[in-house]
Design a protein around this motif. Structure first.
Motif, PDB file in Angstrom:
ATOM      1  N   ALA A   8       0.841  -1.210   0.000  1.00  0.00           N
ATOM      2  CA  ALA A   8       0.000   0.000   0.000  1.00  0.00           C
ATOM      3  C   ALA A   8       0.873   1.256   0.000  1.00  0.00           C
ATOM      4  O   ALA A   8       0.576   2.231  -0.708  1.00  0.00           O
ATOM      5  CB  ALA A   8      -0.930  -0.006   1.214  1.00  0.00           C
ATOM      6  N   ASN A   9       1.952   1.231   0.782  1.00  0.00           N
ATOM      7  CA  ASN A   9       2.864   2.375   0.834  1.00  0.00           C
ATOM      8  C   ASN A   9       3.557   2.557  -0.517  1.00  0.00           C
ATOM      9  O   ASN A   9       3.663   3.683  -1.031  1.00  0.00           O
ATOM     10  CB  ASN A   9       3.887   2.158   1.956  1.00  0.00           C
ATOM     11  CG  ASN A   9       4.745   3.380   2.227  1.00  0.00           C
ATOM     12  OD1 ASN A   9       4.980   4.203   1.346  1.00  0.00           O
ATOM     13  ND2 ASN A   9       5.236   3.490   3.449  1.00  0.00           N
ATOM     14  N   ALA A  10       4.029   1.470  -1.124  1.00  0.00           N
ATOM     15  CA  ALA A  10       4.695   1.558  -2.425  1.00  0.00           C
ATOM     16  C   ALA A  10       3.718   2.098  -3.475  1.00  0.00           C
ATOM     17  O   ALA A  10       4.065   2.970  -4.276  1.00  0.00           O
ATOM     18  CB  ALA A  10       5.227   0.185  -2.847  1.00  0.00           C
ATOM     19  N   TYR A  11       2.501   1.587  -3.457  1.00  0.00           N
ATOM     20  CA  TYR A  11       1.475   2.036  -4.411  1.00  0.00           C
ATOM     21  C   TYR A  11       1.199   3.536  -4.237  1.00  0.00           C
ATOM     22  O   TYR A  11       1.151   4.286  -5.216  1.00  0.00           O
ATOM     23  CB  TYR A  11       0.193   1.225  -4.190  1.00  0.00           C
ATOM     24  CG  TYR A  11      -0.898   1.535  -5.159  1.00  0.00           C
ATOM     25  CD1 TYR A  11      -0.890   1.006  -6.442  1.00  0.00           C
ATOM     26  CD2 TYR A  11      -1.966   2.364  -4.792  1.00  0.00           C
ATOM     27  CE1 TYR A  11      -1.903   1.294  -7.341  1.00  0.00           C
ATOM     28  CE2 TYR A  11      -2.969   2.663  -5.681  1.00  0.00           C
ATOM     29  CZ  TYR A  11      -2.940   2.118  -6.957  1.00  0.00           C
ATOM     30  OH  TYR A  11      -3.935   2.411  -7.840  1.00  0.00           O
ATOM     31  N   ALA A  12       1.046   3.975  -2.992  1.00  0.00           N
ATOM     32  CA  ALA A  12       0.771   5.392  -2.710  1.00  0.00           C
ATOM     33  C   ALA A  12       1.941   6.269  -3.145  1.00  0.00           C
ATOM     34  O   ALA A  12       1.752   7.354  -3.721  1.00  0.00           O
ATOM     35  CB  ALA A  12       0.478   5.589  -1.219  1.00  0.00           C
ATOM     36  N   ARG A  13       3.159   5.817  -2.877  1.00  0.00           N
ATOM     37  CA  ARG A  13       4.332   6.603  -3.270  1.00  0.00           C
ATOM     38  C   ARG A  13       4.454   6.711  -4.791  1.00  0.00           C
ATOM     39  O   ARG A  13       4.743   7.773  -5.322  1.00  0.00           O
ATOM     40  CB  ARG A  13       5.614   5.979  -2.692  1.00  0.00           C
ATOM     41  CG  ARG A  13       5.811   6.272  -1.210  1.00  0.00           C
ATOM     42  CD  ARG A  13       7.007   5.488  -0.690  1.00  0.00           C
ATOM     43  NE  ARG A  13       7.302   5.789   0.692  1.00  0.00           N
ATOM     44  CZ  ARG A  13       8.160   6.719   1.103  1.00  0.00           C
ATOM     45  NH1 ARG A  13       8.817   7.452   0.233  1.00  0.00           N
ATOM     46  NH2 ARG A  13       8.375   6.916   2.390  1.00  0.00           N
ATOM     47  N   ILE A  14       4.234   5.612  -5.509  1.00  0.00           N
ATOM     48  CA  ILE A  14       4.303   5.657  -6.968  1.00  0.00           C
ATOM     49  C   ILE A  14       3.237   6.592  -7.516  1.00  0.00           C
ATOM     50  O   ILE A  14       3.506   7.417  -8.397  1.00  0.00           O
ATOM     51  CB  ILE A  14       4.198   4.234  -7.565  1.00  0.00           C
ATOM     52  CG1 ILE A  14       5.456   3.430  -7.229  1.00  0.00           C
ATOM     53  CG2 ILE A  14       3.980   4.299  -9.085  1.00  0.00           C
ATOM     54  CD1 ILE A  14       5.354   1.949  -7.552  1.00  0.00           C
ATOM     55  N   ASN A  15       2.030   6.498  -6.983  1.00  0.00           N
ATOM     56  CA  ASN A  15       0.954   7.405  -7.433  1.00  0.00           C
ATOM     57  C   ASN A  15       1.298   8.864  -7.156  1.00  0.00           C
ATOM     58  O   ASN A  15       1.032   9.735  -7.977  1.00  0.00           O
ATOM     59  CB  ASN A  15      -0.382   7.037  -6.787  1.00  0.00           C
ATOM     60  CG  ASN A  15      -1.044   5.886  -7.504  1.00  0.00           C
ATOM     61  OD1 ASN A  15      -0.749   5.613  -8.670  1.00  0.00           O
ATOM     62  ND2 ASN A  15      -1.942   5.208  -6.815  1.00  0.00           N
ATOM     63  N   ARG A  16       1.901   9.146  -5.989  1.00  0.00           N
ATOM     64  CA  ARG A  16       2.297  10.524  -5.681  1.00  0.00           C
ATOM     65  C   ARG A  16       3.370  11.001  -6.643  1.00  0.00           C
ATOM     66  O   ARG A  16       3.333  12.139  -7.130  1.00  0.00           O
ATOM     67  CB  ARG A  16       2.787  10.654  -4.235  1.00  0.00           C
ATOM     68  CG  ARG A  16       3.200  12.087  -3.873  1.00  0.00           C
ATOM     69  CD  ARG A  16       3.667  12.239  -2.446  1.00  0.00           C
ATOM     70  NE  ARG A  16       4.684  11.292  -2.038  1.00  0.00           N
ATOM     71  CZ  ARG A  16       5.987  11.406  -2.301  1.00  0.00           C
ATOM     72  NH1 ARG A  16       6.442  12.416  -3.001  1.00  0.00           N
ATOM     73  NH2 ARG A  16       6.835  10.508  -1.858  1.00  0.00           N
ATOM     74  N   LEU A  17       4.328  10.131  -6.963  1.00  0.00           N
ATOM     75  CA  LEU A  17       5.381  10.497  -7.914  1.00  0.00           C
ATOM     76  C   LEU A  17       4.791  10.784  -9.298  1.00  0.00           C
ATOM     77  O   LEU A  17       5.254  11.680 -10.006  1.00  0.00           O
ATOM     78  CB  LEU A  17       6.444   9.398  -7.982  1.00  0.00           C
ATOM     79  CG  LEU A  17       7.297   9.219  -6.724  1.00  0.00           C
ATOM     80  CD1 LEU A  17       8.076   7.906  -6.772  1.00  0.00           C
ATOM     81  CD2 LEU A  17       8.225  10.404  -6.525  1.00  0.00           C
ATOM     82  N   ILE A  18       3.762  10.055  -9.669  1.00  0.00           N
ATOM     83  CA  ILE A  18       3.083  10.306 -10.946  1.00  0.00           C
ATOM     84  C   ILE A  18       2.314  11.624 -10.875  1.00  0.00           C
ATOM     85  O   ILE A  18       2.428  12.477 -11.758  1.00  0.00           O
ATOM     86  CB  ILE A  18       2.145   9.131 -11.311  1.00  0.00           C
ATOM     87  CG1 ILE A  18       2.972   7.880 -11.630  1.00  0.00           C
ATOM     88  CG2 ILE A  18       1.243   9.505 -12.493  1.00  0.00           C
ATOM     89  CD1 ILE A  18       2.157   6.599 -11.733  1.00  0.00           C
ATOM     90  N   GLU A  19       1.525  11.807  -9.826  1.00  0.00           N
ATOM     91  CA  GLU A  19       0.721  13.029  -9.675  1.00  0.00           C
ATOM     92  C   GLU A  19       1.591  14.278  -9.591  1.00  0.00           C
ATOM     93  O   GLU A  19       1.230  15.333 -10.113  1.00  0.00           O
ATOM     94  CB  GLU A  19      -0.170  12.928  -8.432  1.00  0.00           C
ATOM     95  CG  GLU A  19      -1.295  11.945  -8.591  1.00  0.00           C
ATOM     96  CD  GLU A  19      -1.990  11.631  -7.272  1.00  0.00           C
ATOM     97  OE1 GLU A  19      -1.696  12.289  -6.246  1.00  0.00           O
ATOM     98  OE2 GLU A  19      -2.826  10.699  -7.269  1.00  0.00           O
ATOM     99  N   ASP A  20       2.754  14.165  -8.957  1.00  0.00           N
ATOM    100  CA  ASP A  20       3.663  15.305  -8.827  1.00  0.00           C
ATOM    101  C   ASP A  20       4.450  15.570 -10.116  1.00  0.00           C
ATOM    102  O   ASP A  20       5.206  16.537 -10.188  1.00  0.00           O
ATOM    103  CB  ASP A  20       4.650  15.085  -7.670  1.00  0.00           C
ATOM    104  CG  ASP A  20       4.005  15.255  -6.303  1.00  0.00           C
ATOM    105  OD1 ASP A  20       2.833  15.662  -6.230  1.00  0.00           O
ATOM    106  OD2 ASP A  20       4.693  14.978  -5.299  1.00  0.00           O
ATOM    107  N   GLY A  21       4.310  14.678 -11.096  1.00  0.00           N
ATOM    108  CA  GLY A  21       5.010  14.874 -12.354  1.00  0.00           C
ATOM    109  C   GLY A  21       6.458  14.407 -12.325  1.00  0.00           C
ATOM    110  O   GLY A  21       7.211  14.674 -13.266  1.00  0.00           O
ATOM    111  N   VAL A  22       6.861  13.731 -11.260  1.00  0.00           N
ATOM    112  CA  VAL A  22       8.220  13.193 -11.194  1.00  0.00           C
ATOM    113  C   VAL A  22       8.339  12.044 -12.194  1.00  0.00           C
ATOM    114  O   VAL A  22       9.273  11.989 -12.982  1.00  0.00           O
ATOM    115  CB  VAL A  22       8.572  12.723  -9.761  1.00  0.00           C
ATOM    116  CG1 VAL A  22       9.930  12.054  -9.726  1.00  0.00           C
ATOM    117  CG2 VAL A  22       8.520  13.902  -8.797  1.00  0.00           C
ATOM    118  N   ILE A  23       7.361  11.147 -12.161  1.00  0.00           N
ATOM    119  CA  ILE A  23       7.283  10.077 -13.163  1.00  0.00           C
ATOM    120  C   ILE A  23       6.356  10.593 -14.252  1.00  0.00           C
ATOM    121  O   ILE A  23       5.180  10.849 -14.012  1.00  0.00           O
ATOM    122  CB  ILE A  23       6.737   8.766 -12.561  1.00  0.00           C
ATOM    123  CG1 ILE A  23       7.697   8.225 -11.509  1.00  0.00           C
ATOM    124  CG2 ILE A  23       6.499   7.731 -13.661  1.00  0.00           C
ATOM    125  CD1 ILE A  23       7.189   6.987 -10.785  1.00  0.00           C
TER     126      ILE A  23
END
Length: 167
Positions: free
Chosen positions: A54-69
């Protein structure tokens, strides 16, 4: 000397994005892992960086939403994919026409990457085409017909290598 005709609103700069959130060591490890293997499962990412799924999923989604990924994709061997000619093309363009030129470059067949740069030219464009004849047509007909493009210079790519992220 006649005044230039008014051609509509001047390109206004886009509003600046919000400041980036700082990345911690886990975020950087996740980025490194996804750069190495964009198809890694959430479970393998979580196991690798020692967090819950859940933490990994949330972090990846945040990185996508922030435009990092910015996205996920495949590294393509362009020659094997029928795109045997590659070139970097430098362009000098009319001052303050970047946004207009950028939209026209996006529509070019084979355009893979573009950057607004400083120095002796304004834009660096990477293209992949099936052959040199198609490349020639792209440069002489398509690029040089863009009114804001003042000059071009074509640098043929003889060999290219994707650099892998360091382990």
């Amino acid at each position: 000397m006649a005044e230039p005709e008014y051609e509509g609103p001047v390109d206004e700069p886009a509003p600046p994005p919000p400041p980036p959130r700082p990345l911690d060591a886990i975020d950087r490890d996740i980025l490194h892992m996804l750069q190495t293997d964009g198809r890694a499962s959430i479970r393998s990412v979580a196991d690798h960086v020692h967090v819950s799924r859940a933490n990994a999923y949330a972090r990846i989604n945040r990185l996508i939403e922030d435009g990092v990924i910015r996205g996920f994709g495949a590294r393509v061997n362009h020659e094997r994919a029928g795109q045997g000619a590659s070139a970097y093309i430098t362009l000098k363009i009319v001052q303050n026409s970047w946004r207009t030129v950028r939209e026209q470059l996006k529509a070019l067949p084979g355009a893979a990457h573009m950057a607004l740069v400083s120095g002796d030219f304004d834009v660096l464009l990477l293209v992949h085409t099936p052959d040199n004849r198609t490349l020639r047509e792209l440069v002489l007909t398509r690029l040089q017909s863009i009114p804001e493009v003042l000059s071009t210079r074509t640098l043929l790519v003889f060999e290219e290598t994707d650099l892998e992220p360091e382990a």
